[in-house]
Design a protein around this motif. Structure first.
Motif, PDB file in Angstrom:
ATOM      1  N   MET A 105       0.945  -1.292  -0.049  1.00 15.31           N
ATOM      2  CA  MET A 105       0.138  -0.008  -0.048  1.00 15.31           C
ATOM      3  C   MET A 105       1.017   1.213   0.003  1.00 15.31           C
ATOM      4  SD  MET A 105      -0.112   1.539   3.063  1.00 15.31           S
ATOM      5  CE  MET A 105      -1.275   2.187   3.438  1.00 15.31           C
ATOM      6  N   GLN A 106       0.196   2.329  -0.298  1.00 16.12           N
ATOM      7  CA  GLN A 106       1.266   3.572  -0.394  1.00 16.12           C
ATOM      8  C   GLN A 106       0.244   4.754  -0.120  1.00 16.12           C
ATOM      9  OE1 GLN A 106       2.354   4.051  -4.559  1.00 16.12           O
ATOM     10  NE2 GLN A 106       4.032   2.979  -4.331  1.00 16.12           N
ATOM     11  N   GLY A 107       0.679   5.840   0.462  1.00 18.15           N
ATOM     12  CA  GLY A 107       0.051   6.851   1.219  1.00 18.15           C
ATOM     13  C   GLY A 107      -0.584   6.623   2.315  1.00 18.15           C
ATOM     14  N   CYS A 108      -1.107   7.668   3.003  1.00 16.57           N
ATOM     15  CA  CYS A 108      -1.720   7.724   4.328  1.00 16.57           C
ATOM     16  C   CYS A 108      -2.686   8.705   4.498  1.00 16.57           C
ATOM     17  CB  CYS A 108      -0.370   8.157   5.533  1.00 16.57           C
ATOM     18  SG  CYS A 108      -0.939   7.803   6.942  1.00 16.57           S
ATOM     19  N   ASP A 109      -3.660   8.109   5.222  1.00 19.13           N
ATOM     20  CA  ASP A 109      -4.873   9.072   5.440  1.00 19.13           C
ATOM     21  C   ASP A 109      -5.010   9.539   6.917  1.00 19.13           C
ATOM     22  OD1 ASP A 109      -5.828   8.492   2.954  1.00 19.13           O
ATOM     23  OD2 ASP A 109      -7.181   7.083   3.525  1.00 19.13           O
ATOM     24  N   ASN A 110      -4.016   9.381   7.708  1.00 22.37           N
ATOM     25  CA  ASN A 110      -3.929   9.499   9.198  1.00 22.37           C
ATOM     26  C   ASN A 110      -3.785  10.951   9.685  1.00 22.37           C
ATOM     27  OD1 ASN A 110      -4.640   6.974   9.949  1.00 22.37           O
ATOM     28  ND2 ASN A 110      -2.579   6.157   9.984  1.00 22.37           N
ATOM     29  N   PHE A 111      -2.933  11.693   8.957  1.00 22.67           N
ATOM     30  CA  PHE A 111      -2.578  13.047   9.294  1.00 22.67           C
ATOM     31  C   PHE A 111      -2.314  13.104  10.934  1.00 22.67           C
ATOM     32  CE2 PHE A 111      -4.880  13.492   5.394  1.00 22.67           C
ATOM     33  CZ  PHE A 111      -4.465  14.187   4.674  1.00 22.67           C
ATOM     34  N   GLU A 132      -4.304   7.007   0.861  1.00 23.47           N
ATOM     35  CA  GLU A 132      -4.026   5.751   1.055  1.00 23.47           C
ATOM     36  C   GLU A 132      -4.515   5.006  -0.254  1.00 23.47           C
ATOM     37  OE1 GLU A 132      -4.754   4.733   5.246  1.00 23.47           O
ATOM     38  OE2 GLU A 132      -5.432   2.663   4.406  1.00 23.47           O
ATOM     39  N   VAL A 133      -3.756   4.005  -0.523  1.00 31.25           N
ATOM     40  CA  VAL A 133      -4.273   3.309  -1.758  1.00 31.25           C
ATOM     41  C   VAL A 133      -3.662   1.753  -1.597  1.00 31.25           C
ATOM     42  CG1 VAL A 133      -2.613   4.254  -3.403  1.00 31.25           C
ATOM     43  CG2 VAL A 133      -4.524   2.568  -4.134  1.00 31.25           C
ATOM     44  N   SER A 134      -4.329   0.893  -1.622  1.00 32.51           N
ATOM     45  CA  SER A 134      -4.069  -0.627  -1.468  1.00 32.51           C
ATOM     46  C   SER A 134      -3.907  -1.329  -2.759  1.00 32.51           C
ATOM     47  CB  SER A 134      -4.781  -1.292  -0.564  1.00 32.51           C
ATOM     48  OG  SER A 134      -4.800  -0.983   0.788  1.00 32.51           O
ATOM     49  N   GLN A 162       3.181   2.919   4.148  1.00 26.72           N
ATOM     50  CA  GLN A 162       3.260   4.041   5.217  1.00 26.72           C
ATOM     51  C   GLN A 162       2.452   3.419   6.403  1.00 26.72           C
ATOM     52  OE1 GLN A 162       3.270   5.749   1.911  1.00 26.72           O
ATOM     53  NE2 GLN A 162       5.613   6.339   2.478  1.00 26.72           N
ATOM     54  N   ASN A 163       1.365   3.063   6.346  1.00 24.15           N
ATOM     55  CA  ASN A 163       0.292   2.507   7.326  1.00 24.15           C
ATOM     56  C   ASN A 163       0.029   1.154   6.908  1.00 24.15           C
ATOM     57  OD1 ASN A 163      -2.757   3.852   8.710  1.00 24.15           O
ATOM     58  ND2 ASN A 163      -1.565   2.247   9.223  1.00 24.15           N
ATOM     59  N   PHE A 175       6.624  -7.102   8.224  1.00 24.82           N
ATOM     60  CA  PHE A 175       5.721  -5.810   7.817  1.00 24.82           C
ATOM     61  C   PHE A 175       6.075  -4.701   8.335  1.00 24.82           C
ATOM     62  CE2 PHE A 175       2.760  -7.981  10.593  1.00 24.82           C
ATOM     63  CZ  PHE A 175       2.236  -7.067  11.392  1.00 24.82           C
ATOM     64  N   ALA A 176       5.956  -3.709   7.740  1.00 28.60           N
ATOM     65  CA  ALA A 176       6.216  -2.327   8.580  1.00 28.60           C
ATOM     66  C   ALA A 176       5.896  -1.305   7.504  1.00 28.60           C
ATOM     67  CB  ALA A 176       7.841  -2.167   8.401  1.00 28.60           C
ATOM     68  N   THR A 177       5.324  -0.180   8.150  1.00 28.85           N
ATOM     69  CA  THR A 177       5.197   0.150   9.618  1.00 28.85           C
ATOM     70  C   THR A 177       3.701   0.427   9.751  1.00 28.85           C
ATOM     71  OG1 THR A 177       7.284   1.455   9.339  1.00 28.85           O
ATOM     72  CG2 THR A 177       5.658   2.267  11.183  1.00 28.85           C
ATOM     73  N   SER A 178       3.645  -0.428  11.125  1.00 28.10           N
ATOM     74  CA  SER A 178       2.286  -0.421  11.668  1.00 28.10           C
ATOM     75  C   SER A 178       1.763   0.855  12.511  1.00 28.10           C
ATOM     76  CB  SER A 178       1.997  -1.746  12.579  1.00 28.10           C
ATOM     77  OG  SER A 178       2.619  -2.753  11.861  1.00 28.10           O
ATOM     78  N   HIS A 179       0.446   0.913  12.204  1.00 25.15           N
ATOM     79  CA  HIS A 179      -0.072   2.048  13.241  1.00 25.15           C
ATOM     80  C   HIS A 179      -0.927   1.121  14.321  1.00 25.15           C
ATOM     81  CE1 HIS A 179      -2.423   5.328  14.930  1.00 25.15           C
ATOM     82  NE2 HIS A 179      -1.754   5.945  13.846  1.00 25.15           N
TER      83      HIS A 179
END
Ligand code: SF4
Length: 439
Positions: free
Chosen positions: A155-161, A174-176, A202-203, A235-239
């Motif tokens: 996955m790429q990107g992140c929606d967490n801000f 985020e896109v998987s 990223q997440n 796997f990395a990186t986990s939230h």
């Protein structure tokens, strides 16, 4: 004769993967990699904007190449990665000797940009964000070069801000990637000799959660675990907020899943976690850690911690120390907070002095160093399974590999062991690696 390129990579594993893709793309247009800018026809920096004053450092770094360009005006100089994404075309205005700028969604356009400079001396930039469908078609697949271990982007990107972080602005939403495509890629890597994969995002553990037609991250792990010939999975990186019970159970069930997780906590104070927009409390985090340790007693955790976030008082810092004592991380990446422009935290007021922050940072480091040393010293004289990755830099006849906890072990052995898991007795423990002997 081949043209030559020189590439420097900064930052996280995402950039490492992007750089592997850059190497493939440039080789596809007749370039060969060299180890010094002086020998190159094309010089590229793949940049990171996570650190303080990243843009300024990139501008400074580029200055090193100016004398070479003064001597050889045909030299092409380019910048990619997160700083390129953030700064965009204005980099070309600020640096007259820079030829091309490509952002995090535009690595695939590098050959076209390079050829444009070669043919017409026309400078160019590509930093627009792409839509989801286009991005799904562009997930980096790279050639295998004698690797035993590989990163695979899922996955790429992140929606967490998170309020201190610039990643969502420079890597996009985020896109998987489709699970079937990931499984096929890993099967192909295994057929080419890869024995361990690290799923990257990223997440990463939010994989599939925004797409109802996709399987969960835990289900993805189960599918990959079933691939014959694969020995290890990470796997990395986990939230922490995305550590579901289903995912935690995988650590007790999947024999290939390594018994290590990097789970960034950032702070032990609920007040600071809220200001950071992390989406969990310290109690939530500790509950998940307890469950991980329950389903997999041998698991070791590593983490990231920020010291000196705006408004962090002594009581907040004490809460972080308490959490560190309770979890007993095998290792921690500790950072002194510094603001990134464009993030919410950069607007927060701060009443703590830099001396207070520095002292706290040192107290945390001393605590973590002690706990880390106790953890690794406990392995002395133990026999541990090590996946042998290649020849060690420690000297002739030395191989290196990793334990399930991602700890590097150097030991004397032949190259015939590369790619196999062998039992190694730990005979000396250093700060960042161990010395072992084959049993
Ligand atoms: S989870 Fe937070 S810290 Fe991690 S990339 Fe996303 S915004 Fe940044």
């Amino acid at each position: 004769m081949n043209k030559a390129f020189y590439l420097e990579t900064f930052g996280c594993q995402m950039n490492v993967v992007d750089s592997e893709r850059i190497v493939d793309l440039l080789e596809g247009i007749g370039y060969a990699q060299v180890d010094a800018a002086e020998k190159a026809d094309l010089v590229l920096l793949n940049t990171c904007s996570v650190r303080d004053k990243a843009e300024r450092k990139v501008y400074g770094h580029l200055g090193r190449f100016k004398p070479i360009k003064d001597q050889r005006p045909e030299l092409i100089i380019g910048v990619g990665g997160c700083v390129a994404q953030q700064e965009g075309e204005k980099m070309l205005e600020k640096i007259p000797y820079l030829d091309l700028v490509f952002g995090t969604h535009n690595v695939h356009r590098l050959p076209e940009l390079v050829q444009q400079v070669e043919a017409k001396r026309q400078r160019g930039s590509a930093t627009e964000f792409l839509d989801r469908e286009t991005r799904l078609n562009l997930f980096p697949q790279r050639s295998v070069r004698d690797n035993i271990t590989r990163f695979v982007t899922v996955m790429q990107g992140c929606d967490n801000f998170c309020s201190y972080c610039i990643v969502p602005q420079v890597r996009g939403r985020e896109v998987s990637r489709p699970s079937a495509e990931i499984v096929t890629e890993i099967e192909s890597l295994v057929a080419q000799g890869v024995r361990e994969v690290t799923l990257l995002g990223q997440n990463v553990n939010s994989y599939g959660s925004k797409d109802e037609s996709e399987i969960s991250f835990a289900q993805l792990l189960r599918r990959i675990n079933a691939i014959e010939g694969l020995e290890r999975l990470r796997f990395a990186t986990s939230h922490p907020k995305d550590m579901t019970d289903e995912l935690i159970d995988c650590f007790g069930e999947l024999e290939k899943l390594c018994k290590h997780i990097h789970l960034p906590v950032q702070s032990g104070s609920d007040r600071i976690l809220k200001l950071m927009n992390r989406g969990y409390s310290s109690a939530d985090y500790l509950r998940k850690v307890a469950r991980l340790q329950q389903v997999c007693p041998e698991i070791r955790l590593t983490t990231d911690i920020i010291v000196g976030f705006p408004g962090e008082a002594e009581a907040d810092f004490q809460a972080t120390l308490e959490l560190v004592k309770q979890v007993r991380y095998a290792d921690a990446f500790t950072f002194l907070y510094s603001p990134r422009s464009g993030t919410a935290a950069a607007e927060l007021s701060d009443d703590q002095s830099s001396m207070q922050k520095q002292q706290r940072f040192e107290r945390l480091l001393a605590l973590q160093n002690r706990i880390g040393e106790e953890t690794w010293q406990a392995d002395l004289h133990k026999v541990l399974p090590v996946l042998v990755e290649g020849e060690s830099k420690q000297g002739e006849g030395q191989m290196f590999g990793r334990t399930t906890w991602n700890r590097i072990i150097n030991f004397t052995a032949g190259t015939d062991l590369i790619g196999t898991i062998v039992p190694v007795k730990i005979i000396k423990v250093f700060r960042n690696s161990n010395l072992g002997e084959r049993v």
